[in-house]
Scaffold this active site. Sequence first.
Site, short mmCIF file in Angstrom:
data_model
loop_
_atom_site.label_atom_id
_atom_site.label_comp_id
_atom_site.label_asym_id
_atom_site.label_seq_id
_atom_site.Cartn_x
_atom_site.Cartn_y
_atom_site.Cartn_z
N SER A 133 -6.43 0.93 -4.74
CA SER A 133 -6.71 2.40 -4.58
C SER A 133 -5.27 3.15 -4.45
O SER A 133 -4.40 3.14 -5.52
CB SER A 133 -7.12 2.50 -3.11
OG SER A 133 -7.70 4.02 -2.89
N TYR A 141 0.88 -1.22 -0.05
CA TYR A 141 -0.03 -0.06 -0.16
C TYR A 141 0.74 1.32 0.00
O TYR A 141 0.95 2.03 -0.99
CB TYR A 141 -0.98 -0.22 1.30
CG TYR A 141 -1.83 1.09 1.12
CD1 TYR A 141 -3.04 1.04 0.25
CD2 TYR A 141 -1.82 2.24 1.97
CE1 TYR A 141 -3.93 1.99 0.34
CE2 TYR A 141 -2.72 3.29 1.84
CZ TYR A 141 -3.90 3.10 0.90
OH TYR A 141 -4.75 3.99 0.86
N ASP A 185 -17.62 3.74 -8.41
CA ASP A 185 -16.41 4.31 -7.63
C ASP A 185 -16.44 5.83 -7.63
O ASP A 185 -16.00 6.36 -8.53
CB ASP A 185 -15.25 3.90 -7.91
CG ASP A 185 -13.99 4.19 -7.01
OD1 ASP A 185 -14.09 4.98 -5.87
OD2 ASP A 185 -13.12 3.29 -6.94
N HIS A 230 -15.96 1.80 -4.34
CA HIS A 230 -14.51 1.93 -4.18
C HIS A 230 -14.12 0.56 -3.35
O HIS A 230 -13.06 -0.01 -3.38
CB HIS A 230 -13.87 2.91 -3.24
CG HIS A 230 -12.60 3.27 -3.24
ND1 HIS A 230 -11.53 3.30 -4.35
CD2 HIS A 230 -11.62 3.12 -2.14
CE1 HIS A 230 -10.54 3.50 -3.91
NE2 HIS A 230 -10.41 3.39 -2.90
#
Length: 738
Positions: A582, A502, A665, A700
């Site tokens: 993301s 991430y 999203d 999302h």
Amino acid sequence: MRTPLVSAVACAFWLTHCSHAPEPREASAPSAPAPSAVTPVSAPKGLSYPAARKDDVVDDYHGTKVADPYRWLENPDSPESRQWIEAENQLTFGYLEKIPLRARLKQRMTELWDYERFSVPWKQGSRYFFFRNDGLQSQSVLYTADSLSAEPRVLLDPNTLSADGTVALAGQDITEDGHLLAYGVATAGSDWKELRVRDVRTGKDLPDIIQWVKFSDASWTRDGKGFFYSRYDEPKTSEALSGANYYQKLFFHQLGTPQSQDTLVYERKDQKEWGFGGHVTDDGRYLLINISRGTEQKNLVFYKDLKDPKAKVVELLRDWDAKYEYIANDGTLFWFKTDLDAPRGRVVAIDLRKPERKEWKEIIPQGEETIASVDMVNELFLLNVMKDAHSVVRRVSRDGKPQGELALPGLGSVSGLNGKRQDTETFYSYSSYTSPPTVYRYDVKSGQSTVFKAPQVKFDPSQYETEQVFFQSKDGTRVPIFLSHKKGLKWDGTTPTLLYGYGGFNVPLTPGFSVANLVWMEQGGLYAVVNLRGGGEYGREWHEAGTKLRKQNVFDDFIGAAEYLIAQKYTSTSRLAITGRSNGGLLIGAAVTQRPDLFGVALPGVGVLDMLRFHKFTIGWAWTSDYGSAENPEEFKALHAYSPLHQVKPGTRYPAMLVHTADHDDRVVPGHSFKFTAAAQAAQAGEAPVLIRIETKAGHGAGKPTGKIIEEYSDLWAFTLDQMGVGRTQSVAGTQSP
């Protein structure tokens, strides 16, 4: 349950975690013609990619001309975009349907997912509340019970709100006496939600309805006569899922009155980016107003004395110098967790009567580990700290003296531990990469933990293990990786490996259980999680080392992790897949465009892939605290240098890619994935497919129905293993071969 005083905007990326549209064009472009017969892009393996028109759209960034030929795909509702979306999905699902392993993976994933699971309970008044999912329910159900031994009853079942499970519960707050529930409802994964009120005793909804709420929950006054919440002005219909969100306002809703009569509590017409989170203290005396600025890891704290109807808002912490999180208060004495002069966190006491900084008292100083959260229960501080990205829970007295630690089963993550100062019990959940979440009741007085709810998943956790290793990144930084797998694997460079990361927004990746990842490990796969700079594992300095002009450090860490796994013969390029969502989707896009030779498969999910225009849509402007902005000349250079969309190079042999996004999203708008896919399909010079999977009636990630989650991961893993040449003739663990 005490709601943390942290703005929902400030968590605007993490999936359990907050959110991100078109605006006026900066360069003139021809209007989109009717769908035309553009020659399809030549594709590998006999695939024929859908036609994607290229326009002559060029923007000037500080003297640098940048083409944006697929800008028309930023509008997902135009006839031409809809045609492209449908054609891409037809291609992708047609491809996936031919993979023999796909149906068996879905069967096994469904079997494993079918287990009863519970949230951490909390208590309001004399009632307990918790969420339960019987296994395959689309959405978890909210229950209440008069005691821990009493038979619980359904308070709110989100599965009844829609036929297909795409309406989800999005936050809740319960009055001090436990009689009223304010809850949010979100549709098709959107960040927009509607607040409603339910009588806990009757299970019936009251007529109160609050609309156009985003990044906010409700916070009741102690008497239960109303609640505070934040909202935006109603957007134009055409901009509801794409328009930029500015000028949030804090309101008070009096129960039984229409929203039009709600009282405006606080706004700042001079600060369009400020977001507000209202929280009523447990004693009911004060309204704390948390003020955030995008996803910046600094905030302000103001307050209002609710005892005095004429009281003005007082600016308590107003310097944008650090992060402050409210813990509890005893009258005018407030405790905060802060990283002011302590990048790994400390606890300070501030008296509202003497708020000057020289009067602050440090209760818990900064330690070697990073403080993740602090709660006060039974007059004790319960500290959840991160030690090399896994949880350690410590007890500390009000005067800062250590009172021991909770005994935990291993390298895992703890959540929960919420409560009030006078409570004598609390609850927490423990999980790891190989252990599903077990919920414990913790007696704070005795220090004893007992199992409250333990899930029964159809697998043997003793056959799996997790180890933590460390490697040196490009600049010598020591970076940890968690490696989870079946016991007894031989490291000969052939293990199918899934590398996840991430690396942003101060979000730590701590161990957590996932059925999808378990299924991956059942296939003999290695699941690797790397704790990159940009995250929150080691405090503020670790986070800031992966932001703005230093964002490349994140990608270097990830690439270094991949090189380490190959050098240590855990895997090889052809057996190495990378995945992230993301901000993690940005990570995968950057890694695959910088080192296309290093990976066998790339799975960028709901990614931020156009780094020059991300700030122009919904809440995207809020991420400039981490990314910077193309409107700044120096930051533009850094962004352009790694922006995945702009670093796609024609004639490059890219690994197999399955981009995945969703048409609803409104956090990372799907145009990011659409444009990147079109560019990558046109650029691909190798034999590997470049496909995109576009989920419908989803957003999302938050609130996605269980069935859609199972289908998505079955597709991702089937595509990945097929590209690795694994599983074509193998049976899936727990099932029989066809």
